[in-house]
Design a protein around this motif. Structure first.
Motif, short mmCIF file in Angstrom:
data_model
loop_
_atom_site.label_atom_id
_atom_site.label_comp_id
_atom_site.label_asym_id
_atom_site.label_seq_id
_atom_site.Cartn_x
_atom_site.Cartn_y
_atom_site.Cartn_z
N THR A 97 -22.73 9.60 -9.60
CA THR A 97 -22.34 8.31 -9.01
C THR A 97 -21.20 7.67 -9.78
N VAL A 98 -21.28 7.70 -11.10
CA VAL A 98 -20.20 7.14 -11.93
C VAL A 98 -18.95 8.01 -11.82
N ALA A 99 -19.13 9.32 -11.86
CA ALA A 99 -17.98 10.23 -11.79
C ALA A 99 -17.17 10.04 -10.51
N ARG A 100 -17.85 9.87 -9.38
CA ARG A 100 -17.14 9.65 -8.11
C ARG A 100 -16.23 8.42 -8.21
N GLN A 101 -16.74 7.38 -8.87
CA GLN A 101 -15.97 6.13 -8.97
C GLN A 101 -14.79 6.27 -9.94
N ILE A 102 -14.99 7.02 -11.02
CA ILE A 102 -13.91 7.21 -11.99
C ILE A 102 -12.82 8.12 -11.41
N ILE A 103 -13.24 9.16 -10.69
CA ILE A 103 -12.29 10.07 -10.03
C ILE A 103 -11.49 9.30 -8.97
N ALA A 104 -12.18 8.45 -8.20
CA ALA A 104 -11.51 7.63 -7.17
C ALA A 104 -10.56 6.62 -7.81
N TYR A 105 -10.97 6.03 -8.93
CA TYR A 105 -10.11 5.05 -9.61
C TYR A 105 -8.80 5.71 -10.05
N ALA A 106 -8.90 6.98 -10.44
CA ALA A 106 -7.70 7.73 -10.85
C ALA A 106 -6.86 8.14 -9.65
N GLY A 107 -7.41 7.98 -8.45
CA GLY A 107 -6.69 8.32 -7.22
C GLY A 107 -6.73 9.81 -6.90
N LEU A 108 -7.70 10.52 -7.45
CA LEU A 108 -7.76 11.98 -7.33
C LEU A 108 -8.88 12.47 -6.41
N GLN A 109 -9.48 11.55 -5.64
CA GLN A 109 -10.63 11.92 -4.80
C GLN A 109 -10.29 13.00 -3.77
N ASP A 110 -9.03 13.08 -3.33
CA ASP A 110 -8.66 14.08 -2.33
C ASP A 110 -8.50 15.47 -2.94
N LYS A 111 -8.48 15.55 -4.27
CA LYS A 111 -8.30 16.86 -4.93
C LYS A 111 -9.63 17.37 -5.50
N VAL A 112 -10.71 16.59 -5.30
CA VAL A 112 -11.98 16.90 -5.94
C VAL A 112 -13.11 16.93 -4.94
N THR A 113 -13.93 17.97 -5.01
CA THR A 113 -15.19 18.02 -4.26
C THR A 113 -16.32 18.01 -5.29
N LEU A 114 -17.03 16.89 -5.37
CA LEU A 114 -18.14 16.78 -6.31
C LEU A 114 -19.42 17.14 -5.59
N VAL A 115 -20.12 18.15 -6.10
CA VAL A 115 -21.36 18.62 -5.48
C VAL A 115 -22.52 18.30 -6.42
N GLU A 116 -23.59 17.72 -5.91
CA GLU A 116 -24.76 17.44 -6.74
C GLU A 116 -25.74 18.59 -6.61
N GLY A 117 -26.12 19.12 -7.76
CA GLY A 117 -27.07 20.22 -7.78
C GLY A 117 -26.96 21.01 -9.05
N SER A 118 -27.69 22.11 -9.13
CA SER A 118 -27.67 22.93 -10.34
C SER A 118 -26.88 24.21 -10.10
N SER A 119 -26.31 24.74 -11.15
CA SER A 119 -25.48 25.95 -11.05
C SER A 119 -26.26 27.12 -10.47
N ALA A 120 -27.51 27.26 -10.91
CA ALA A 120 -28.32 28.39 -10.43
C ALA A 120 -28.46 28.37 -8.91
N ASP A 121 -28.60 27.16 -8.35
CA ASP A 121 -28.73 27.04 -6.89
C ASP A 121 -27.39 27.16 -6.19
N LEU A 122 -26.36 26.54 -6.78
CA LEU A 122 -25.06 26.45 -6.08
C LEU A 122 -24.23 27.72 -6.13
N ILE A 123 -24.15 28.36 -7.28
CA ILE A 123 -23.24 29.50 -7.44
C ILE A 123 -23.41 30.55 -6.32
N PRO A 124 -24.67 30.93 -5.97
CA PRO A 124 -24.83 31.93 -4.90
C PRO A 124 -24.41 31.43 -3.51
#
Ligand code: 76T
Ligand code: MG
Length: 214
Positions: A97-124
């Motif tokens: 939640t905080v990261a989304r706001q800091i990334i947006a404040y920097a104006g970089l939200q269009d270059k970033v896809t933030l996914v919530e979850g764990s690596s073990a679940d997401l990588i596959p």
């Protein structure tokens, strides 16, 4: 109720940085961590090494494991070529939640896809969910005991190609000994250690860069 450290970090960014200016967001977080409260951002010394590796690789596909408050996400995203996006994975919803706001404040939200979850679940799931075949650059900065299982998962899922670069934070402090042993002894990687210090301290730490040889 008392605010959290990430929330106080966000306030410091909103107070001291200029909206849409990634460098000012980076500087505001470093100032906060040096003068108010230590936090586990990669920091300015190791961050400069991260910058140089990202610039050298000039990646088209990027994955970050461990967003935290988005400091390294901003460092990486600000250097990407137009049209290139990075995927960053965060397990802790409060951090996300905080990261989304800091990334947006920097104006970089269009270059970033933030996914919530764990690596073990997401990588596959990455290939089918994001239409990615292989990663040019991966930054590991999540739970240190996940570095080794996750690099093996990258291999098993066919997410690495000849020349893929993995950069791992904290290989000395807190440390990732099994990961280091693996990448330094495997014939499938060319590894190099970049000595530095634990963010905002004098304690020894560093980054390990490992190139997949195919
Ligand atoms: O431990 C660290 N960072 C990882 C971390 C830590 C907590 C929570 C999360 C939750 N986020 C998370 C989890 C699992 C995940 N799977 N996929 C994504 C993903 C995301 C992640 C760390 C510690 C220190 C440190 C602390 C104390 C000290 F004295 C010296 C040094 C310095 C660092 O630079 C560090 O990076
Ligand atoms: Mg770290």
């Amino acid at each position: 109720t008392r605010s959290t450290r990430p929330q106080r970090m966000l306030k410091a960014v909103q107070k001291n940085a200029t909206k849409g200016n990634p460098q000012s967001v980076i500087s505001a977080i470093d100032y906060f961590c040096k003068n108010s409260e230590w936090a586990m951002n990669v920091g300015d010394e190791k961050g400069s090494i991260l910058d140089s590796v990202v610039t050298e690789v000039n990646p088209s596909t990027v994955l970050e494991l461990g967003t935290y408050c988005g400091y390294s996400t901003v460092r990486i995203a600000r250097l990407l070529s137009p049209g290139t996006k990075l995927i960053t994975l965060e397990f802790n919803p409060a951090y996300a939640t905080v990261a989304r706001q800091i990334i947006a404040y920097a104006g970089l939200q269009d270059k970033v896809t933030l996914v919530e979850g764990s690596s073990a679940d997401l990588i596959p799931q990455i290939k089918e969910r994001f239409g990615i075949t292989t990663f040019d650059f991966i930054f590991l900065d999540h739970w240190k005991d996940r570095y080794l299982p996750d690099i093996k998962l990258f291999e098993e899922c066919g997410l690495l190609r000849k020349g893929s670069v993995l950069l791992a934070d904290n290989v000395i402090c807190p440390g990732a000994p099994e990961y280091l042993e693996y990448v330094r002894n495997s014939p499938r990687y060319e590894s190099r250690y970049y000595p530095a210090h634990l963010e905002y301290t004098k304690a020894e730490d560093g980054l390990e860069k490992s190139v997949f040889l195919g």
